[in-house]
Design an enzyme around this catalytic site. Structure first.
Site, PDB file in Angstrom:
ATOM      1  N   SER A 193      32.666  41.771   7.352  1.00  0.00           N
ATOM      2  CA  SER A 193      33.187  41.478   8.681  1.00  0.00           C
ATOM      3  C   SER A 193      32.498  42.349   9.735  1.00  0.00           C
ATOM      4  O   SER A 193      31.276  42.316   9.860  1.00  0.00           O
ATOM      5  CB  SER A 193      34.709  41.661   8.690  1.00  0.00           C
ATOM      6  OG  SER A 193      35.281  41.061   9.824  1.00  0.00           O
ATOM      7  N   ASP A 239      36.440  30.376   6.354  1.00  0.00           N
ATOM      8  CA  ASP A 239      36.340  31.459   7.327  1.00  0.00           C
ATOM      9  C   ASP A 239      35.812  30.915   8.651  1.00  0.00           C
ATOM     10  O   ASP A 239      34.780  30.252   8.688  1.00  0.00           O
ATOM     11  CB  ASP A 239      35.391  32.539   6.771  1.00  0.00           C
ATOM     12  CG  ASP A 239      35.325  33.782   7.626  1.00  0.00           C
ATOM     13  OD1 ASP A 239      35.969  33.822   8.693  1.00  0.00           O
ATOM     14  OD2 ASP A 239      34.609  34.722   7.222  1.00  0.00           O
ATOM     15  N   HIS A 281      38.407  34.500   4.927  1.00  0.00           N
ATOM     16  CA  HIS A 281      37.747  35.742   5.320  1.00  0.00           C
ATOM     17  C   HIS A 281      38.173  36.925   4.443  1.00  0.00           C
ATOM     18  O   HIS A 281      39.362  37.191   4.278  1.00  0.00           O
ATOM     19  CB  HIS A 281      38.088  36.030   6.787  1.00  0.00           C
ATOM     20  CG  HIS A 281      37.281  37.114   7.418  1.00  0.00           C
ATOM     21  ND1 HIS A 281      35.922  37.032   7.580  1.00  0.00           N
ATOM     22  CD2 HIS A 281      37.658  38.311   7.929  1.00  0.00           C
ATOM     23  CE1 HIS A 281      35.483  38.125   8.178  1.00  0.00           C
ATOM     24  NE2 HIS A 281      36.520  38.917   8.407  1.00  0.00           N
TER      25      HIS A 281
END
Length: 305
Positions: free
Chosen positions: A165, A247, A279
């Site tokens: 991320s 995601d 995610h």
């Protein structure tokens, strides 16, 4: 959106991360646990926390596998955690479990960096901390650096950078900076970019709040690598990009792969998509059917250096 007094008025609200109040204080939606460093009895993996810079408070957690002999030198994986630049740490239980699993299979030393968080420490501080950590690691190239574990057990000719991320975004940034400016003392072999955050209109307002100098996801090279004049200097020879089908950041991750391919950078890029996943599922669903293929891909990527 006021809650009674002007000082308690919410001026920004960015769930699931934080809300900012008019008087300047920040209230986070989530709190994270702290898993203590030490010996993992099931694997023999040891970990400890170290201070990189007393002046800024920059710190990290280092993991070493069970060492077989005094002359064993292992690859180093430098990890940058996710959390939207404003949450998370290297000390969370979910991350600890992932790191232990990775080390058990890849037999690497891992250092995961505790960069300072926005908005209390506005971006680009997290980027600068992350770069400073890599510079600190490079000081161990003559085996006389400040951290004995890095001196004794690490081969700085085999360094990988990894993150998920926001941490994947930082990983890319640090690698570009290493390639563009030069960083003596270590060689970055590859990047492991997991579910990367490279902006998007949904988080543009939040990012510009965290980074007041940012122009947004289209024009900021930290969010849009395609506009970075230094992209072709990316300081490694290979990149693994992992995305998840569900995601919302998936498309930006795929675009990142395509951008690297067109940039003039001479390395190789691989893309892995985890079907049916969202995610950072690898941290929160390590028992799921897609965890093992993801981990195997990462381990194989490291062992092929």
């Amino acid at each position: 959106m006021a809650s009674g007094t002007n000082s308690n008025e919410i001026i920004h609200d960015f769930p699931p991360f934080f809300k900012a109040f008019k008087d300047g204080h920040i209230e986070r939606y989530l709190t994270h646990d702290h898993f203590p460093a030490g010996l993992d009895p099931n694997t023999g993996i040891q970990s400890k926390d170290v201070v990189i810079s007393p002046e800024t408070g920059l710190s990290a957690r280092i993991y070493i596998p069970k060492i077989n002999g005094p002359d064993q030198k292992l690859p180093l994986l430098v990890h940058y955690h996710g959390g939207g630049f404003c949450a998370g740490s290297p000390y969370e239980t979910v991350l600890h479990k992932f790191i232990i699993s990775l080390i058990s299979q890849a037999n690497v030393v891992v250092i995961t960096v505790d960069y300072r968080l926005a908005p209390e420490h506005p971006l680009p501080i997290a980027y600068d901390d992350s770069w400073a950590a890599l510079q600190w690691i490079a000081t161990h190239s003559n085996n006389k650096g400040p951290e004995p574990w890095l001196n004794e057990y690490v081969d700085l000719g085999r360094v990988f950078l990894a993150g998920e991320s926001a941490g994947a975004n930082i990983t890319h940034y640090v690698a570009v900076r290493a390639g563009a400016t030069g960083l003596a003392g270590l060689k970055i072999v590859g990047l492991i970019i997991i579910h990367p955050f490279f902006g998007g209109k949904e988080r543009d307002e939040m990012y510009k709040f965290l980074c007041p100098t940012s122009s947004g996801c289209d024009d900021d090279p930290k969010l849009n690598p395609a506009v970075d004049p230094d992209l072709s200097s990316l300081g490694c020879t290979k990149v693994l990009v992992c995305v998840a089908e569900k995601d919302w950041l998936k498309d930006r991750g795929v675009t990142y792969c395509e951008t690297l391919g067109k940039s003039g950078w001479g390395g190789s890029v691989e893309l892995l998509e985890s079907k049916g996943e969202d995610h950072c599922f690898h941290l929160f669903n390590a028992d799921g059917e897609n965890f093992r293929p993801l981990m195997k891909k990462i381990v194989d990527f490291i062992l092929r250096d």
